[in-house]
Design a protein around this motif. Structure first.
Motif, PDB file in Angstrom:
ATOM      1  N   GLU A  80      19.668  11.922 -44.195  1.00 30.77           N
ATOM      2  CA  GLU A  80      18.239  12.190 -44.371  1.00 30.77           C
ATOM      3  C   GLU A  80      17.673  13.191 -43.371  1.00 30.77           C
ATOM      4  N   MET A  81      18.542  13.695 -42.489  1.00 32.66           N
ATOM      5  CA  MET A  81      18.053  14.664 -41.514  1.00 32.66           C
ATOM      6  C   MET A  81      17.543  15.912 -42.247  1.00 32.66           C
ATOM      7  N   SER A  82      16.352  16.336 -41.861  1.00 30.89           N
ATOM      8  CA  SER A  82      15.719  17.435 -42.592  1.00 30.89           C
ATOM      9  C   SER A  82      15.227  18.524 -41.643  1.00 30.89           C
ATOM     10  N   SER A  84      12.851  21.346 -39.831  1.00 31.28           N
ATOM     11  CA  SER A  84      11.440  21.561 -39.566  1.00 31.28           C
ATOM     12  C   SER A  84      11.290  23.066 -39.317  1.00 31.28           C
ATOM     13  N   PHE A  89       7.523  30.074 -38.734  1.00 31.32           N
ATOM     14  CA  PHE A  89       8.001  31.384 -39.193  1.00 31.32           C
ATOM     15  C   PHE A  89       7.503  31.714 -40.597  1.00 31.32           C
ATOM     16  N   ARG A 109      18.882  18.624 -48.549  1.00 26.99           N
ATOM     17  CA  ARG A 109      17.835  18.775 -47.540  1.00 26.99           C
ATOM     18  C   ARG A 109      18.066  20.009 -46.685  1.00 26.99           C
ATOM     19  N   SER A 140      18.665  24.355 -37.033  1.00 27.42           N
ATOM     20  CA  SER A 140      18.766  23.152 -36.211  1.00 27.42           C
ATOM     21  C   SER A 140      19.520  22.023 -36.896  1.00 27.42           C
ATOM     22  N   VAL A 177      16.300  29.460 -31.645  1.00 27.17           N
ATOM     23  CA  VAL A 177      16.749  28.059 -31.715  1.00 27.17           C
ATOM     24  C   VAL A 177      18.053  27.983 -32.515  1.00 27.17           C
ATOM     25  N   GLN A 181      22.264  26.928 -31.458  1.00 32.00           N
ATOM     26  CA  GLN A 181      23.111  25.946 -32.153  1.00 32.00           C
ATOM     27  C   GLN A 181      24.585  26.353 -32.050  1.00 32.00           C
TER      28      GLN A 181
ATOM     29  N   LEU B 234      14.620  40.477 -44.360  1.00 32.18           N
ATOM     30  CA  LEU B 234      13.538  39.648 -44.894  1.00 32.18           C
ATOM     31  C   LEU B 234      12.345  40.459 -45.411  1.00 32.18           C
ATOM     32  N   ALA B 247       7.190  37.512 -35.646  1.00 29.59           N
ATOM     33  CA  ALA B 247       7.594  36.260 -36.308  1.00 29.59           C
ATOM     34  C   ALA B 247       8.718  35.552 -35.561  1.00 29.59           C
ATOM     35  N   ILE B 313      18.785  21.297 -27.633  1.00 29.06           N
ATOM     36  CA  ILE B 313      18.051  22.357 -28.340  1.00 29.06           C
ATOM     37  C   ILE B 313      18.185  22.184 -29.853  1.00 29.06           C
ATOM     38  N   GLY B 314      17.048  22.223 -30.529  1.00 27.22           N
ATOM     39  CA  GLY B 314      17.043  22.068 -31.986  1.00 27.22           C
ATOM     40  C   GLY B 314      15.858  21.221 -32.400  1.00 27.22           C
ATOM     41  N   ARG B 315      15.212  21.611 -33.496  1.00 22.18           N
ATOM     42  CA  ARG B 315      14.087  20.810 -33.976  1.00 22.18           C
ATOM     43  C   ARG B 315      14.309  20.450 -35.429  1.00 22.18           C
ATOM     44  N   PHE B 316      14.223  19.147 -35.684  1.00 21.14           N
ATOM     45  CA  PHE B 316      14.490  18.656 -37.042  1.00 21.14           C
ATOM     46  C   PHE B 316      13.826  17.310 -37.195  1.00 21.14           C
ATOM     47  N   GLU B 317      13.791  16.845 -38.421  1.00 20.08           N
ATOM     48  CA  GLU B 317      13.275  15.501 -38.657  1.00 20.08           C
ATOM     49  C   GLU B 317      14.445  14.591 -38.967  1.00 20.08           C
ATOM     50  N   GLU B 318      14.457  13.451 -38.286  1.00 22.73           N
ATOM     51  CA  GLU B 318      15.575  12.525 -38.475  1.00 22.73           C
ATOM     52  C   GLU B 318      15.592  11.992 -39.913  1.00 22.73           C
ATOM     53  N   VAL B 319      14.418  11.681 -40.428  1.00 22.86           N
ATOM     54  CA  VAL B 319      14.309  11.184 -41.802  1.00 22.86           C
ATOM     55  C   VAL B 319      13.263  12.033 -42.523  1.00 22.86           C
ATOM     56  N   GLY B 320      13.720  12.839 -43.440  1.00 24.27           N
ATOM     57  CA  GLY B 320      12.788  13.711 -44.147  1.00 24.27           C
ATOM     58  C   GLY B 320      12.808  13.439 -45.641  1.00 24.27           C
ATOM     59  N   GLN B 321      11.686  13.720 -46.263  1.00 25.37           N
ATOM     60  CA  GLN B 321      11.591  13.526 -47.714  1.00 25.37           C
ATOM     61  C   GLN B 321      12.172  14.738 -48.428  1.00 25.37           C
ATOM     62  N   LEU B 322      12.717  14.495 -49.594  1.00 26.86           N
ATOM     63  CA  LEU B 322      13.184  15.580 -50.438  1.00 26.86           C
ATOM     64  C   LEU B 322      12.095  15.827 -51.485  1.00 26.86           C
ATOM     65  N   PRO B 323      11.694  17.084 -51.677  1.00 27.90           N
ATOM     66  CA  PRO B 323      10.644  17.314 -52.668  1.00 27.90           C
ATOM     67  C   PRO B 323      11.114  16.935 -54.063  1.00 27.90           C
ATOM     68  N   THR B 324      10.219  16.416 -54.842  1.00 28.16           N
ATOM     69  CA  THR B 324      10.602  16.071 -56.211  1.00 28.16           C
ATOM     70  C   THR B 324      10.694  17.346 -57.022  1.00 28.16           C
TER      71      THR B 324
END
Lengths: 284, 325
Positions: A80-82, A84, A89, A109, A140, A177, A181, B234, B247, B313-324
């Motif tokens: 479930e790691m997602s 951010s 950006f 995800r 990340s 960031v 990694q 990009l 950016a 170093i690193g930014r993330f969500e441990e538990v994230g929702q998946l978009p429907t």
């Protein structure tokens, strides 16, 4: 090619996740390499390899897991790691929106899946990056999941197999960031190596940039699928810099084998057997 | 002093400076002229400070690439008391884009590793404008490994647009050699202090950048990709490099906020290119302080700290929702 492999693979294909984008939709498809018109189902049954010329098509995560690991043996970690958005950006589209679009498109995800499984009865830690999700680039989540997988493999004293498919290298949208990694995963691999862990790196099309310049190159044994694009700088950048015609087969698996950076080029149908054999040699 | 290379945003500064110089050149100035010169000097200082305090990301890139900006060889003269260069990677050649050797820093023996861009066209071609080949990374690693065995702290000065993207570099394993450096630098048993002195270009920078203390000069930048490269991908054209620069958040202030660097080393008024000696003095102070703070640490603690420095170093969500769908 072993037909046994194929049936084994397909039986459990549906149990993990629906295969997406493996080959273009439709009943028929054209091979990128030999231009043959192929019956889609036949290609899928052939591990997404062209039956005419042996061209290796892209394989989505779920199918790859089925192809390599024993049926229903894969236990996914940190599913479930997602991602951010560390920088806030935005290019022509905000990164947050891009993430949602990619998640919708792929059903994943982020680009990386890790976990534990069995390969012909041998326990191992398995990770892979999927080039369908923002070119399989490492932000990340990819960095963190792989680092945790390496740390787990160290702790559990299990062999580690990582299949790379990353055309994007480090993910630009997470800026510096992402670059860090590379250092993070590589440092974890240093500890794994010191603990005498076996790491087999499998390079698939494409493995470029920061992914190639970190974990993907650090295998004790490095295996590549045939004719995969593997390298540091993209061929277009190299061409622009050098202004010379690039040698034939530049940055392919065969090129890397010739120059000493790949141990073996292995056809997809033989991959599981080969990996299991190498694990046996190294006492896994 | 004639300024060969003037950055676009520095134009008013140079105009004012020129007027001042003309006045100063006059013999026997009247008291009124003296007073006006004094005022102009004050104005010049204020204007320079103001401009440099408000640089945007793209202007910072321009400063970091300034041809008169001090480079590794300048610091070798101004910061270090002695330098014994060591050449060669023992398997292919001697990459001029990375210079390595024994150096003395305020009485301490250290191993110095630094990018070298070259000053004139001949040097720049030899150094590939600071873009190292695999042999450069191999040379750096070989010398750093030796430093680890002899207990010499390592100082890395980073200044590269990126690792060289060429046929030869790919043939000789650019990706592999950078990867090995990331892995093996994390295990060296001596303090490693890295400073981005100009451009911190992606893997080419990180390839000698895995340290215990990572600092960046005030107007240097450190990025995952060059602003031109990012814009090309990009925004579909390199002319949008200024947008990409904003950016990517790679200026010293951003890097400190994001927890990528431990220290921002202030530059003299108007940037390092205006005052090499001033910059070198500040850099020397920072290097000595950083090494001092790491010297006493037992090796296991040093290595654990270095590991955790990158681990976090690193930014993330441990538990994230998946978009429907």
């Amino acid at each position: 090619m072993s037909t046994v492999e194929n049936t084994e693979t397909q039986s459990s294909a549906a149990s993990v996740r629906p295969a997406k984008r493996s080959v273009p939709d439709g009943l028929w498809l054209r091979c990128d390499a030999c231009n043959a018109t192929l019956f889609r189902k036949q290609v899928e049954q052939n591990l997404n390899v062209c039956p005419e010329c042996g061209h290796h098509f892209y394989v989505p995560t779920a199918s790859r897991i089925c192809q390599l690991l024993d049926p229903d043996s894969f236990e996914e970690w940190f599913a479930e790691m997602s991602p951010s958005d560390p920088l806030g950006f935005s290019d022509r589209k905000p990164y947050r929106e891009r993430l949602i679009d990619e998640q919708r498109k792929t059903g994943m995800r982020d680009a990386c899946t890790v976990g534990r499984g069995y390969m012909r009865g041998r326990p191992l830690v398995f990770g892979m990056t999927d080039s369908a999700f923002i070119m399989g680039s490492m932000g990340s989540v990819v960095g963190e999941k792989l680092t945790r997988a390496v740390e787990k493999a160290t702790e559990l004293k299990l062999p580690l197999v990582i299949v790379s498919g990353s055309g994007g290298g480090a993910r630009m949208h997470e800026g510096i960031v992402s670059l860090m990694q590379m250092g993070k995963v590589s440092a974890a691999l240093a500890r794994f190596r010191k603990a005498r862990g076996l790491f087999i790196s499998v390079l698939t099309n494409p493995t470029m940039g920061g992914v190639a310049a970190s974990f993907a190159s650090l295998g004790d044994v490095t295996i590549a699928e045939p004719k995969a694009l593997i390298g540091f700088a993209g061929p277009r950048v190299v061409f622009q810099t050098c202004k010379i015609e690039l040698p034939e087969g530049f940055q392919t698996s065969e090129f890397l084998l010739k120059h000493g950076f790949v141990d073996r080029i292995v056809h997809r149908a033989e991959l599981r057997t080969e990996l299991a054999r190498i694990i046996d040699y190294c006492g896994g | 002093m004639p300024h060969v290379h003037q950055l676009p945003f520095e134009k008013p500064l140079y105009e004012l400076e020129e007027r001042l110089l003309k006045l100063e050149a006059q013999p026997d100035p009247t008291p009124a002229e003296k007073e006006s010169m004094r005022r102009m000097r004050v104005e010049l200082t204020q204007m320079t400070r103001e401009r440099y305090q408000n640089l945007d990301a793209w202007q910072t890139v321009q400063v970091s690439r300034h041809p008169e900006r001090p480079q590794t060889p300048d610091y070798l003269e101004l910061v270090f008391d002695e330098f014994v260069e060591l050449h060669g990677d023992r398997s292919f050649g001697d990459d001029r884009a990375i210079v390595t050797g024994f150096a003395k820093l305020a009485g301490r023996k250290v191993m110095l590793v630094g990018h070298q861009k070259g000053r004139n066209l001949k040097e720049r071609n030899e150094c590939c404008y600071g873009c190292a080949h695999p042999e450069g990374y191999r040379k750096a690693m070989q010398k750093m490994e030796m430093a680890s065995r002899y207990g010499l702290p390592i100082v890395c000065l980073i200044d590269t647009p990126g690792a060289f993207p060429g046929v030869g570099a790919e043939e000789r394993g650019q990706a592999y050699n950078i990867a090995v450096n990331l892995r093996d630098m994390s295990t060296l048993e001596v303090p490693i202090v890295c400073v981005v002195i100009g451009e911190g270009g992606s893997g080419g920078a990180l390839g000698i950048g895995m340290g215990d203390h990572v600092a960046v000069l005030e107007f240097a930048y450190y990025s995952v990709i060059s602003p031109e490269g990012c814009a090309g991908i990009l925004w579909k054209h390199a002319r949008h490099a200024d947008k990409a620069a904003r950016a990517l958040r790679f200026t010293s202030k951003d890097l400190l906020e994001l927890g990528i660097v431990d220290e921002v080393i202030p530059e003299p008024l108007g940037g390092a290119h205006r005052n090499h000696f001033g910059m070198a003095t500040t850099l020397k102070g920072s290097l000595v302080e950083a090494i001092q703070s790491l010297e006493g640490l037992p090796v296991p603690e040093l290595l654990e700290r270095r590991y955790q420095r990158y681990r976090k170093i690193g930014r993330f969500e441990e538990v994230g929702q998946l978009p429907t769908a």
